[in-house]
Scaffold this active site. Structure first.
Site, short mmCIF file in Angstrom:
data_model
loop_
_atom_site.label_atom_id
_atom_site.label_comp_id
_atom_site.label_asym_id
_atom_site.label_seq_id
_atom_site.Cartn_x
_atom_site.Cartn_y
_atom_site.Cartn_z
N GLU A 175 0.84 -1.29 -0.01
CA GLU A 175 0.04 0.03 -0.08
C GLU A 175 0.85 1.29 0.01
O GLU A 175 0.69 2.12 0.85
CB GLU A 175 -0.74 -0.03 1.14
CG GLU A 175 -2.09 -1.26 1.26
CD GLU A 175 -2.87 -1.21 2.37
OE1 GLU A 175 -2.74 -0.78 3.23
OE2 GLU A 175 -4.27 -1.71 1.87
N GLU A 378 -5.59 -8.39 -1.21
CA GLU A 378 -6.31 -8.03 0.09
C GLU A 378 -7.82 -7.80 -0.23
O GLU A 378 -8.15 -6.81 -1.16
CB GLU A 378 -5.66 -7.08 0.74
CG GLU A 378 -4.53 -7.05 1.45
CD GLU A 378 -4.07 -6.05 2.35
OE1 GLU A 378 -4.83 -5.30 2.95
OE2 GLU A 378 -2.81 -5.62 2.41
C1 BGP Z 1 -4.75 -2.85 4.90
C2 BGP Z 1 -3.32 -3.34 5.41
C3 BGP Z 1 -3.23 -4.58 5.99
C4 BGP Z 1 -4.60 -4.66 6.88
C5 BGP Z 1 -6.04 -4.39 6.15
C6 BGP Z 1 -7.32 -4.14 6.98
O1 BGP Z 1 -4.54 -1.46 4.75
O2 BGP Z 1 -2.42 -3.60 4.10
O3 BGP Z 1 -2.13 -4.54 6.85
O4 BGP Z 1 -4.62 -4.46 8.09
O5 BGP Z 1 -5.67 -3.04 5.59
O6 BGP Z 1 -7.06 -3.08 7.66
P1 BGP Z 1 -7.35 -3.11 9.30
O7 BGP Z 1 -6.39 -4.03 9.92
O8 BGP Z 1 -7.15 -1.81 9.82
O9 BGP Z 1 -8.70 -3.34 9.41
#
Ligand code: BGP
Length: 480
Positions: A175, A378
């Site tokens: 990201e 993701e």
């Molecule tokens: C993205 C990241 C992850 C993950 C995901 C979910 O931004 O790459 O590392 O954590 O989001 O986010 P969160 O854990 O804040 O719900």
């Protein structure tokens, strides 16, 4: 039409949220190790030193370090073809600045990759996923310092050579476009503009010019290692990774269109235009002007950007937002940024707007622009799960979320998008990046670990586990 026969079904994790063992076998502290717990309503904190009696959730996380065999066996049972994971930079170079790598850290990933190979699972490795050595924050204010380029290149030289026969798919920075938003300061750039002992994660002091400078250093570092990989390891496939947050114009008012276009450029296109096309886009000058950025470049930087363009484009997709010039409209929460509430969409318990059709829209938009293979690395629903007394977890809401997104991916493929694979986020429960919670779960595998740091760490299959197994076995045909 359908998904290609070699479609890469799997799941995604990151060392900082999953691995734990934060100080085992020579590992140094990463930026994530310095973050305390938090919640949806209470921001986590960044501390410069460890506070006695404070909970730091990344330190144990869900302990992949000691459970990797069991976990990879579960992934194999689901039929994973690919496992997205990250290497903890601080396991290999504890401060990021050592001359020699830490052998015990290197040996751990050998064991992980060998275990994957046993089941024919292809690793997809993120080289830097919120795991910057904290020592580099102290020494150079993270990526604001140009020194990080060479240190990152050295780290990559070591892991490329070590794992060249075990890993084919690599992503340079998770990201990377986080850096265009204040939230990305510490998380993805390791920038901490404060000497205070403790800083609120949600309200970090922000100097936009430093973020854009840090991003420039990351672009150069990424391009250098992509170039190196192409020259020395032709079998490697090198990708970028963007948190794609589509911004819809709230109305057909031309001013709303322009506002949405502006946000789309800054948040979503700026970084990938550099990494895919190999040059800064025309609108970059406007972004720099508005953020008082006087970008410092060195001779050769622009050439290296041109020479180190990626082979495939990957992104995370959770939600969409709206933009308008009307200041009275209601705001909504979201992944890394805020936007306006969309009256056509429902949101998760954490306020992230659920928009499966938006994924189709995004896949088409990205593919139209770049015409290189795409991968959704993701996606998922952060939700509270209930562990029943008999050990089952009935997460039909998660199945609904994934089904609707896979259906839209399929339509995008029908529309001509070249889609390589799908790795839903947090395929096994892990620590939330934004809040530090355990209660915000994404997994198809439940881990008995709770917000107060307790829990046996036992693993359990949720209902979504069996469902996803069927999806993979049918190459996305059986979604019932
Ligand atoms: C993205 C990241 C992850 C993950 C995901 C979910 O931004 O790459 O590392 O954590 O989001 O986010 P969160 O854990 O804040 O719900």
């Amino acid at each position: 039409m359908a998904f290609r026969s070699d479609f890469l079904w799997g799941g995604a994790t990151a060392a900082n949220q999953y691995e734990g063992a934060w100080d085992v076998d020579g590992k140094g502290p990463s930026c994530s190790d310095m973050c305390t717990n938090g919640s949806h309503t209470q921001s986590k904190r960044i501390t410069r030193e460890f506070e006695e009696g404070t909970l730091y959730p990344s330190r144990e996380a869900t302990d992949f370090y000691h459970h990797y065999k069991e976990d990879i066996a579960l992934f194999a049972e689901m039929g994973f073809k690919v496992f997205r994971m990250s290497i903890n930079w601080t396991r290999i170079f504890p401060t990021g600045m050592e001359e020699e790598p830490n052998e015990a850290g290197l040996a751990f990933y050998d064991r992980v990759f060998d275990e994957c190979a046993k089941y024919g699972i292809e690793p997809l490795v993120t080289i830097s996923h919120y795991e910057m050595p904290f020592a580099l924050t102290k020494a150079y204010n993270g990526w604001a310092g140009r020194e990080c380029i060479d240190l990152f290149v050295r780290y990559c030289e070591v892991i490329f050579e070590r794992y060249k026969d075990k890993v084919k798919y690599w992503l340079t920075f998770n990201e990377i476009n986080c850096g265009t938003m204040p939230m990305g300061n510490f998380l993805s750039l390791g920038i901490l503009n404060s000497d205070e002992p403790s800083v609120s994660f949600n309200e970090q002091p922000d100097i936009p010019a430093l973020r854009y400078q840090g991003l420039h250093h990351q672009f150069v570092a990424s391009a250098k290692v992509v170039k190196l990989a192409h020259e020395k390891y032709p079998q490697f496939k090198m990708g970028n990774m963007i948190a794609f947050m589509a911004v819809y114009p709230y109305s057909c008012n031309p001013d709303d269109q322009l506002e949405a276009q502006k946000q789309m450029r800054n948040m979503n296109w700026y970084c990938s235009d550099v990494m895919v096309r190999g040059e800064y886009p025309s609108y970059a000058k406007q972004i720099w002007k508005e953020n008082q950025v006087e970008l410092r470049m060195e001779p050769g930087d622009l050439e290296i950007l041109k020479e180190g363009t990626v082979d495939f484009y990957t992104f995370s997709y959770y939600m969409t937002n709206c933009a308008s010039v009307d200041p009275t409209l209601e705001q909504t929460e979201g992944n890394l940024s805020l936007g306006l509430k969309n009256p056509y969409l429902k949101a998760s318990d954490w306020g992230w707007q659920i928009d499966p059709k938006g994924l189709r829209y995004v896949l088409n938009a990205i593919y139209d622009r770049y015409r290189i293979p795409l991968m959704v690395v993701e996606n998922g629903l952060g939700a509270k799960d209930v562990l029943e007394p008999d050990g089952s977890i009935h997460d039909s809401y998660r199945i609904d979320y994934m089904r609707s997104h896979i259906e839209e991916m399929k339509k995008a493929v029908d529309e001509g998008v070249d889609l390589m694979g799908y790795t839903p986020w947090g395929c096994i429960d892990l620590v939330s990046a934004s809040t530090g919670e355990m209660a915000k779960r994404y997994g198809m595998i439940y881990v008995e670990k709770y917000d107060d740091g307790t829990g046996s760490l036992a693993r359990r299959r949720k209902d979504s586990f069996g469902w996803y197994k069927k999806v993979i076995a049918s190459n996305g045909e059986d979604l019932d």
